[in-house]
Design an enzyme around this catalytic site. Structure first.
Site, PDB file in Angstrom:
ATOM      1  N   HIS A  13       0.821  -1.219   0.000  1.00  0.00           N
ATOM      2  CA  HIS A  13       0.000   0.000   0.000  1.00  0.00           C
ATOM      3  C   HIS A  13       0.852   1.264   0.000  1.00  0.00           C
ATOM      4  CE1 HIS A  13       1.010   0.880   4.175  1.00  0.00           C
ATOM      5  NE2 HIS A  13       0.877  -0.419   4.407  1.00  0.00           N
ATOM      6  N   GLU A  86      -2.258  -6.862   7.680  1.00  0.00           N
ATOM      7  CA  GLU A  86      -0.917  -6.874   8.256  1.00  0.00           C
ATOM      8  C   GLU A  86      -0.904  -7.722   9.526  1.00  0.00           C
ATOM      9  OE1 GLU A  86       2.074  -7.090   8.074  1.00  0.00           O
ATOM     10  OE2 GLU A  86       2.796  -5.056   7.632  1.00  0.00           O
TER      11      GLU A  86
END
Length: 213
Positions: A13, A86
């Site tokens: 990202h 994550e």
């Protein structure tokens, strides 16, 4: 002539405020900065040239909004998976790199040595791979023979997924360097499984910031 085989593009990202502050984000849902959104737009134009067949993404906003930029230029839909989030890092989340080293120095050092550590009381890296890699593999299996899958996720999750797909021992996953915001790695299908074709690719000359401390 045989085709080139399937490819998996693992795309980190764009930049967040916590990346700039070197705060461990983990599963905290932090949004992109304006610069991070621009990184995503720029990288999306490059990745669109690979003619991806499918896009999957973590369901955290920083990954969803990054993936949306590629969806906008390719016309593809993004399938979101919680399993691509994550690493959950418990009490480490929200702490800066310096605070982690100061408060949890022994734990941090053990992790850097490649030992299995529940950072902050959170997930083991192997547990992250257990949840993320199968989603990537199943999605890749649905591709055409020469198809391209783009996976929009996070630095730690991408590293563990690459390690698992390449068949590396978990203790050596640290040897895969961190990904810069909005850069990517490419795995290619070979005769004996997945191969690492590119790592931390992209034309964004930025330092690696964030969870791969």
């Amino acid at each position: 002539m045989a085709g080139r085989g399937r490819r998996i593009v693992l795309w980190r990202h764009g930049q967040t405020a916590w990346n700039l502050e070197r705060r461990f984000q983990g599963t905290t849902d932090i949004e992109l900065t304006a610069a991070g959104l621009e990184q995503a737009r720029r990288a999306a134009r490059l990745l669109a040239a690979l003619k991806p067949d499918a896009i999957i993404a973590s369901d955290l906003r920083r990954a969803v909004d990054t993936a949306a930029e590629l969806a906008a230029v390719t016309g593809l839909e993004v399938t979101r998976y919680e399993s691509l989030r994550e690493t959950y890092a418990g009490v480490w989340q929200g702490l800066t790199h310096e605070e982690i080293v100061e408060r949890h120095g022994e734990e941090y050092a053990a992790w850097k040595r490649g030992e299995p550590v529940r950072r902050g009381g959170g997930e083991l890296e192997t547990e992250v791979a257990d949840r993320a890699a199968p989603v990537v593999e199943r999605s890749a299996e649905k591709l055409p023979d020469d198809g391209v899958l783009v996976v929009v996720s996070h630095g730690g999750t991408i590293r563990t997924t690459i390690g698992r797909l390449l068949g590396l021992e978990p203790g050596s996953w640290e040897s895969l360097g961190g990904l810069t915001n909005c850069c990517w790695s490419v795995l290619g299908e070979g005769a004996r499984g997945w191969r690492l074709l590119e790592h931390n690719a992209g034309t964004l000359p930025q330092p690696v910031l964030g969870d791969d401390v």
